[in-house]
Write a protein that holds these residues in place. Structure first.
Motif, short mmCIF file in Angstrom:
data_model
loop_
_atom_site.label_atom_id
_atom_site.label_comp_id
_atom_site.label_asym_id
_atom_site.label_seq_id
_atom_site.Cartn_x
_atom_site.Cartn_y
_atom_site.Cartn_z
N GLY A 424 0.78 -1.23 0.00
CA GLY A 424 0.00 0.00 0.00
C GLY A 424 0.81 1.27 0.00
O GLY A 424 0.26 2.36 -0.10
N ARG A 425 2.12 1.16 0.11
CA ARG A 425 3.00 2.33 0.10
C ARG A 425 3.55 2.53 -1.31
O ARG A 425 4.15 1.63 -1.87
N GLN A 426 3.35 3.70 -1.88
CA GLN A 426 3.81 3.94 -3.24
C GLN A 426 5.32 4.14 -3.26
O GLN A 426 5.87 4.92 -2.49
N ILE A 427 5.99 3.42 -4.17
CA ILE A 427 7.45 3.55 -4.28
C ILE A 427 7.89 4.10 -5.63
O ILE A 427 9.04 4.51 -5.78
N VAL A 428 6.97 4.14 -6.62
CA VAL A 428 7.27 4.69 -7.94
C VAL A 428 6.11 5.56 -8.38
O VAL A 428 4.94 5.19 -8.20
N ALA A 429 6.41 6.71 -8.95
CA ALA A 429 5.41 7.59 -9.55
C ALA A 429 5.93 8.09 -10.87
O ALA A 429 7.03 8.66 -10.94
N ASP A 430 5.17 7.85 -11.93
CA ASP A 430 5.55 8.30 -13.27
C ASP A 430 6.96 7.89 -13.65
O ASP A 430 7.75 8.69 -14.18
N GLY A 431 7.28 6.64 -13.36
CA GLY A 431 8.57 6.09 -13.75
C GLY A 431 9.74 6.50 -12.91
O GLY A 431 10.89 6.15 -13.22
N ARG A 432 9.50 7.23 -11.82
CA ARG A 432 10.59 7.70 -10.96
C ARG A 432 10.42 7.13 -9.55
O ARG A 432 9.32 7.03 -9.02
N LEU A 433 11.55 6.77 -8.96
CA LEU A 433 11.54 6.28 -7.58
C LEU A 433 11.21 7.42 -6.63
O LEU A 433 11.70 8.55 -6.79
N LEU A 434 10.39 7.12 -5.63
CA LEU A 434 9.97 8.16 -4.68
C LEU A 434 10.88 8.27 -3.47
O LEU A 434 10.91 9.32 -2.82
#
Length: 459
Positions: A424-434
Motif C-alpha cells: 500500500g505504500r507507493q514507491i514509484v510515480a511516473d517512472g521515478r523512484l519516490l
C-alpha cells in the motif's frame, strides 16, 4: 481507519493472475492499509469511507507487482565485461575482480540493482550474495539496508563458497569462507534479519553458491541449518553442460541426483536456471515440489541453453523469473524477462505453443511468489493479499494500438510504470523512484565501478 489508509484505483484494465486468470477490461482495485480490500469490474463500490486518494487509471493495466527470484546485486559494478564467454570462462574472468569487493561497493551495487528493478515494476526482489572476501565489513547488512531504502519486499539468499582454487574451485582462495565460518555467518544473518510473519519486508534464505564452488559437507549442513531455522534454500543448478560434466566427474552423478543426495530437493528449495534437465530430473522436481528461477536473458548471454519451461510447468514444477546478475544481464530489469521468457522458449521444441503472454505474466508474478514461498501473500490481486500492485501505462505510442493489454505488456516495448505500490505504500510515480535519488545512485555506482576496476587491476 485513517483517511490515507484507503486508496481507490479505477478505470483500468486488470489482470489479477488469480487461479482463474480473472481479468477485467475496466475495473477497480481498493487498497486498505497494506492489503487489497476489493477487486472487480467497473467503478469501486459506492459509499466507501475514509478514502485518502482516488486514482483515475484510464489507459493503464493493473497487475500484481513483479517478483524477482534470482539476482546478484554486486555484479552491477562489472556490467559490460567478458561479453563473449560461456559461464565457466566468464566466472574465471570475473572472480578476481569480485574478490576485491568491499562493503561500500556492495551497498552501492545493491542500490543500483534495486533501483533499476523497482522503477520497472518489481515489488519483491531477492539477492543471492555469495562473495564474502575476508575483512570487508557487513555485506549482508549493507544489502538489506539498500532494500529498505528502496521500499521493496526483499529476500536475501545468504550465499557461501568454501571451495577455492586450491580445492579445485573457480574463485580465489581469499574470496571463500571456511565451512564453519560460512555456516556460522549464515545462521547469524538468519537470526538477525529473517522475519517469518505475514507481510514481512525482509526474509533470509540459506544459499551455498553452486556444486562447483561448494563442498558436499557445506551443501548437507546448509540444508540441515535451513530446516532447523525454518527458512528456504536456494542455489544454482543444472545451468550448463560444463556443470553437468563436472558433477559426473566429481560426484559420479548428475546435478539433480547430487542435490537429492545432499537434501537439496523439496518444497522449501528453489534452484536458479535448471537449463539442462532430462525427464527424470523434471519428475524429481515435480515430485518434491522444488522450484525453479528461470533466467532467459542470462542463459542467452552466457550461451547456457534454453530451459524446458513448458515441460516444467506441465509437470507442476513451480517456476518464477529471475534477472540474474547484471554482469550477465546488463539491463537489470525483470519486466524485459516476461518478453524474453516467451520468445526464447518459442525457439525450443514446443515452438509457438511453448508459452502464452498470460503464462509469461504468471511466471513473473504468481510463479515468483510460489518459488519464494509467499503465494499466500503476493503474486495475484485478490482481497486479503498484500497491496503489491503496479499500474502500467499502455495508452502511449508504444502500445495504444494493441487491443489486448496483457499482450501489450508482455510483447510490446517496456511499458512505463505510472505507479507501483508495496504493501500500500507507493514507491514509484511516473517512472521515478519516490524514496531514492536515482541520479545520486547513478553517480555512486559509476564511481564504485571505477574504484573496483582500479583495485582489481592492481591485484
Amino acid at each position: 481507519m485513517a483517511a490515507a489508509e484507503r486508496i481507490v484505483i479505477e478505470n483500468c484494465a486488470i489482470a489479477t493472475v488469480d487461479a482463474d486468470d480473472t481479468e477485467y477490461a475496466s475495473g477497480h482495485v481498493v487498497l486498505a492499509g497494506d492489503r487489497i480490500e476489493s477487486v472487480g469490474a467497473g467503478p469501486a463500490p459506492e459509499g466507501l469511507t475514509d478514502v485518502g486518494r482516488r486514482i483515475d487509471a484510464t489507459g493503464h493495466l493493473a497487475t500484481p507487482g513483479l517478483v524477482n527470484t534470482h539476482h546478484h546485486f554486486y555484479q552491477w559494478l562489472t556490467r559490460g565485461l567478458a561479453t563473449d564467454h560461456n559461464l565457466f570462462d566468464w566466472l574465471v574472468a570475473l572472480y578476481p575482480t569480485w574478490a576485491r569487493l568491499d562493503e561500500d561497493m556492495v551497498r552501492v551495487a545493491a542500490q543500483g540493482s534495486l533501483a533499476m528493478m523497482a522503477r520497472g515494476g518489481v515489488t519483491t526482489a531477492m539477492d543471492h550474495h555469495y562473495v564474502y572476501p575476508r575483512g570487508t565489513g557487513d555485506l549482508s547488512g549493507a544489502i538489506i539496508r539498500a532494500a529498505r531504502e528502496t521500499g521493496v519486499r526483499f529476500t536475501l539468499a545468504r550465499g557461501s563458497m568454501d571451495r577455492g582454487e586450491s580445492d579445485g574451485g573457480l574463485p580465489p582462495d581469499f574470496a571463500v569462507e571456511s565451512l564453519d565460518d560460512a555456516l556460522a555467518a549464515t545462521e547469524a544473518t538468519v537470526r538477525e534479519h529473517h522475519d517469518s510473519s505475514f507481510g514481512a519486508m525482509t526474509q533470509v534464505a540459506v544459499a551455498p553458491c553452486s556444486p562447483f564452488s561448494v563442498s558436499t559437507e557445506l551443501m548437507r549442513r546448509g540444508a540441515e541449518l535451513a530446516r532447523s531455522l525454518g527458512v528456504r534454500l536456494h542455489t544454482h543448478g543444472s545451468e550448463t553442460v560444463e556443470e553437468e560434466k563436472f558433477c559426473h566427474e566429481l560426484f559420479g552423478m548428475g546435478p539433480t541426483d547430487y542435490f537429492e543426495s545432499t537434501g537439496w530437493l523439496g518444497e522449501d528449495v528453489w534452484m536458479a536456471h535448471c537449463v539442462h534437465m532430462n525427464d527424470s530430473d523434471i519428475a524429481a522436481f515435480a515430485r518434491t515440489g522444488t522450484g525453479v528461477a528461470h533466467c532467459p536473458s542470462s542463459n542467452a548471454r552466457l550461451a547456457a541453453g534454453i530451459a524446458r519451461v513448458p515441460d516444467l510447468l506441465r509437470a507442476g514444477v513451480p517456476v518464477g523469473l529471475g534477472v540474474d546478475g547484471t554482469a550477465s544481464n546488463e539491463s537489470g530489469e525483470l519486466h524485459t524477462e516476461l518478453r524474453n521468457a516467451l520468445l526464447v522458449n518459442r525457439l525450443g521444441p514446443h515452438r509457438e505453443s511453448a508459452l502464452t503472454a498470460r503464462q509469461a505474466l504468471r511466471l513473473g508474478t504468481y510463479g515468483g511468489a510460489q518459488v519464494l514461498g509467499r503465494a499466500g501473500e503476493i503474486g495475484s490481486l485478490e482481497p486479503g493479499k498484500l497491496a503489491d500492485l503496479v499500474l502500467w501505462r499502455l495508452d502511449t505510442l508504444a502500445h495504444a494500438s494493441i487491443a489486448d493489454p496483457v499482450a501489450a505488456l508482455v510483447l510490446g516495448a517496456a511499458a512505463p510504470v505510472t505507479a507501483s505500490f508495496v504493501g500500500g505504500r507507493q514507491i514509484v510515480a511516473d517512472g521515478r523512484l519516490l524514496h531514492v535519488d536515482e541520479e545520486a545512485v547513478a553517480r555512486a555506482t559509476r564511481a564504485e565501478a571505477r574504484r573496483l576496476a582500479r583495485i582489481a587491476g592492481q591485484a
